[in-house]
Design an enzyme around this catalytic site. Structure first.
Site, PDB file in Angstrom:
ATOM      1  N   ARG A  34       0.829  -1.201   0.000  1.00 14.94           N
ATOM      2  CA  ARG A  34       0.000   0.000   0.000  1.00 14.94           C
ATOM      3  C   ARG A  34       0.873   1.265   0.000  1.00 14.94           C
ATOM      4  O   ARG A  34       0.593   2.224  -0.702  1.00 14.94           O
ATOM      5  CB  ARG A  34      -0.897   0.037   1.234  1.00 14.94           C
ATOM      6  CG  ARG A  34      -1.797  -1.175   1.402  1.00 14.94           C
ATOM      7  CD  ARG A  34      -3.218  -0.921   0.968  1.00 14.94           C
ATOM      8  NE  ARG A  34      -4.083  -2.011   1.371  1.00 14.94           N
ATOM      9  CZ  ARG A  34      -4.191  -3.189   0.719  1.00 14.94           C
ATOM     10  NH1 ARG A  34      -3.515  -3.404  -0.389  1.00 14.94           N
ATOM     11  NH2 ARG A  34      -4.999  -4.125   1.165  1.00 14.94           N
ATOM     12  N   GLU A 178     -14.386 -12.806  10.441  1.00  9.58           N
ATOM     13  CA  GLU A 178     -14.297 -12.299   9.065  1.00  9.58           C
ATOM     14  C   GLU A 178     -14.114 -13.407   8.040  1.00  9.58           C
ATOM     15  O   GLU A 178     -12.997 -13.850   7.788  1.00  9.58           O
ATOM     16  CB  GLU A 178     -13.144 -11.287   8.930  1.00  9.58           C
ATOM     17  CG  GLU A 178     -13.054 -10.717   7.515  1.00  9.58           C
ATOM     18  CD  GLU A 178     -11.905  -9.732   7.301  1.00  9.58           C
ATOM     19  OE1 GLU A 178     -11.025  -9.620   8.167  1.00  9.58           O
ATOM     20  OE2 GLU A 178     -11.898  -9.090   6.237  1.00  9.58           O
ATOM     21  N   LYS A 220     -17.989  -9.839  10.082  1.00 10.95           N
ATOM     22  CA  LYS A 220     -17.390  -8.952   9.065  1.00 10.95           C
ATOM     23  C   LYS A 220     -17.376  -9.668   7.728  1.00 10.95           C
ATOM     24  O   LYS A 220     -16.405 -10.345   7.385  1.00 10.95           O
ATOM     25  CB  LYS A 220     -15.975  -8.563   9.500  1.00 10.95           C
ATOM     26  CG  LYS A 220     -15.200  -7.751   8.470  1.00 10.95           C
ATOM     27  CD  LYS A 220     -13.957  -7.119   9.072  1.00 10.95           C
ATOM     28  CE  LYS A 220     -13.140  -6.420   7.989  1.00 10.95           C
ATOM     29  NZ  LYS A 220     -12.092  -5.554   8.539  1.00 10.95           N
ATOM     30  N   ARG A 293      -9.049  -0.367   3.059  1.00  2.39           N
ATOM     31  CA  ARG A 293      -8.706   0.465   1.901  1.00  2.39           C
ATOM     32  C   ARG A 293      -9.711   1.583   1.655  1.00  2.39           C
ATOM     33  O   ARG A 293      -9.338   2.714   1.358  1.00  2.39           O
ATOM     34  CB  ARG A 293      -8.611  -0.414   0.644  1.00  2.39           C
ATOM     35  CG  ARG A 293      -7.336  -1.206   0.591  1.00  2.39           C
ATOM     36  CD  ARG A 293      -7.433  -2.349  -0.384  1.00  2.39           C
ATOM     37  NE  ARG A 293      -8.189  -3.471   0.175  1.00  2.39           N
ATOM     38  CZ  ARG A 293      -8.430  -4.608  -0.473  1.00  2.39           C
ATOM     39  NH1 ARG A 293      -7.983  -4.758  -1.707  1.00  2.39           N
ATOM     40  NH2 ARG A 293      -9.088  -5.588   0.097  1.00  2.39           N
TER      41      ARG A 293
HETATM   42  P1  13P Z   1     -10.572  -3.888   3.233  1.00  2.00           P
HETATM   43  O1  13P Z   1     -11.726  -3.015   3.639  1.00  2.00           O
HETATM   44  O2  13P Z   1      -9.473  -3.122   2.554  1.00  2.00           O
HETATM   45  O3  13P Z   1     -11.013  -5.112   2.507  1.00  2.00           O
HETATM   46  O4  13P Z   1      -9.872  -4.373   4.581  1.00  2.00           O
HETATM   47  C1  13P Z   1     -10.650  -4.905   5.552  1.00  2.00           C
HETATM   48  C2  13P Z   1      -9.907  -5.943   6.274  1.00  2.00           C
HETATM   49  O5  13P Z   1      -9.708  -5.855   7.468  1.00  2.00           O
HETATM   50  C3  13P Z   1      -9.419  -7.117   5.527  1.00  2.00           C
HETATM   51  O6  13P Z   1      -9.011  -8.099   6.425  1.00  2.00           O
END
Ligand code: 13P
Length: 339
Positions: A34, A178, A220, A293
């Site tokens: 990044r 997640e 998530k 992001r």
């Molecule tokens: P992004 O929103 O960039 O997908 O990142 C979220 C995240 O924590 C990925 O593990």
């Protein structure tokens, strides 16, 4: 405080009608990509400076109620010597920590992946808690192909998420669960819906088997969109399909669903969250964000590695956080981008 009361308090502090979570937990490898993309060297000092810049943005606690740190950041301090978890708390932002240790191929399931980090997790959680972390995050990754995820991939990844979540709750730490279904590929929206339904179903089955208290966790997930190479669906289509499939698979006891942005542009991620909240009478959960992001891209570009751009970067971050707060309320419109 009992562990259950502690978890409940953290949930209450992390869920807010107009705020969301900032994912600033990029591993050093991901952060290097990044930073290099905006022409910045990925030194420990640059990572510390950038993340403390985000957290010290005046008023950012009006829009952000939680931050996910990477292990390195949890131990870092701002320029005045304040530990970053303390700086977060002073802004009304609950500090959390990514606790998985990355991923690799899942043997026996070609094309699928599995995340590492369960060994020693209970001890690590104790240490993170002593440093101020009140919640944690663990990510499993699911690619979509004609053959993936496999039945084994669905079961094995769900089992990891459930074991992690149970370990967190035993330590008095709220787990963010997640399961990221990747946006990469040329698949249709219907195929994404089918995969996400299988994934969410498997994850909640495993959470149940491991006695995870659904009231004390946050989901998530990805939003349901067509594959990146396929083209875009409208925010209304994304919201309608995502809520439809979530309703089939996610119990109402889960207090909040905080989406990842997964490669959507900042504007798309905001518009999609907004469309979802406009339909919130169909949702028994809070619908919020846990963007990496999509919350940081504008700020990182405005900074570009030059400390003289501090104010511009903080303004860009604050603007994106504010627009997402509008989206939380279902009150965002694209013309607010220009304001
Ligand atoms: P992004 O929103 O960039 O997908 O990142 C979220 C995240 O924590 C990925 O593990």
């Amino acid at each position: 405080m009992s562990s259950s009361a502690e978890l409940q308090q953290t949930i209450e502090d992390m869920i807010d009608a107009s705020r969301g979570i900032l994912a600033a937990d990029e591993s050093t490898g991901t952060m290097t990509k990044r930073l290099n993309a905006v022409g910045v060297d990925s030194t420990e000092e640059n990572r510390r400076w950038y993340r403390s810049m985000l957290l010290s943005t005046p008023d950012v606690g009006r829009y952000i109620c939680g931050i996910i740190f990477y292990e390195e950041t949890l131990g870092q301090k701002d320029d005045k010597g304040t530990p970053l978890p303390e700086l977060a708390a002073s802004q009304g932002i609950v500090p959390g920590i990514k606790v998985d240790k990355g991923k690799g191929d899942l043997p026996g399931a070609p094309g699928d992946q599995i995340t590492y980090g369960l060994d020693g997790l209970a001890e690590r959680l104790e240490g993170y808690k002593a440093q101020g972390a009140r919640f944690a995050k663990w990510r499993e990754v699911y690619p979509i192909t004609d053959h993936n995820p496999t039945a084994l991939g669905l079961t094995a990844n769900a089992e990891m998420l459930a074991r992690y979540a149970a370990a967190c709750q035993a330590a008095g730490i709220v787990p963010i669960v997640e399961p990221e279904v990747l946006i990469d590929g040329n698949h249709s929206m219907e195929r994404a819906a089918q995969v996400n339904e299988q994934v969410w179903h498997a994850v909640f089955h495993a959470l149940h088997q491991h006695n995870v208290v659904l009231e004390h966790m946050i989901l998530k997930p990805s939003m349901i969109t067509p594959g990146k190479e396929r083209g875009k669906a409208s925010p209304e289509e994304v919201a309608d399909m995502t809520i439809r499939i979530l309703r089939r698979t996610v119990p109402a006891a889960v207090p909040s669903i905080n989406f990842l942005s997964g490669g959507q542009t900042p504007e798309e991620a905001t518009a999609n969250l907004n469309a979802m909240n406009r339909m919130r009478e169909r949702a028994p959960w809070h619908l919020s964000m846990s963007y990496g992001r999509a919350l940081q891209e504008d700020a990182m570009r405005a900074w570009g590695g030059d400390p003289a751009n501090l104010e511009a970067a903080q303004q860009a971050f604050l603007k994106r956080a504010r627009l997402n707060s509008q989206a939380r309320l279902g009150e965002y419109s694209a013309d607010q981008e220009a304001a």
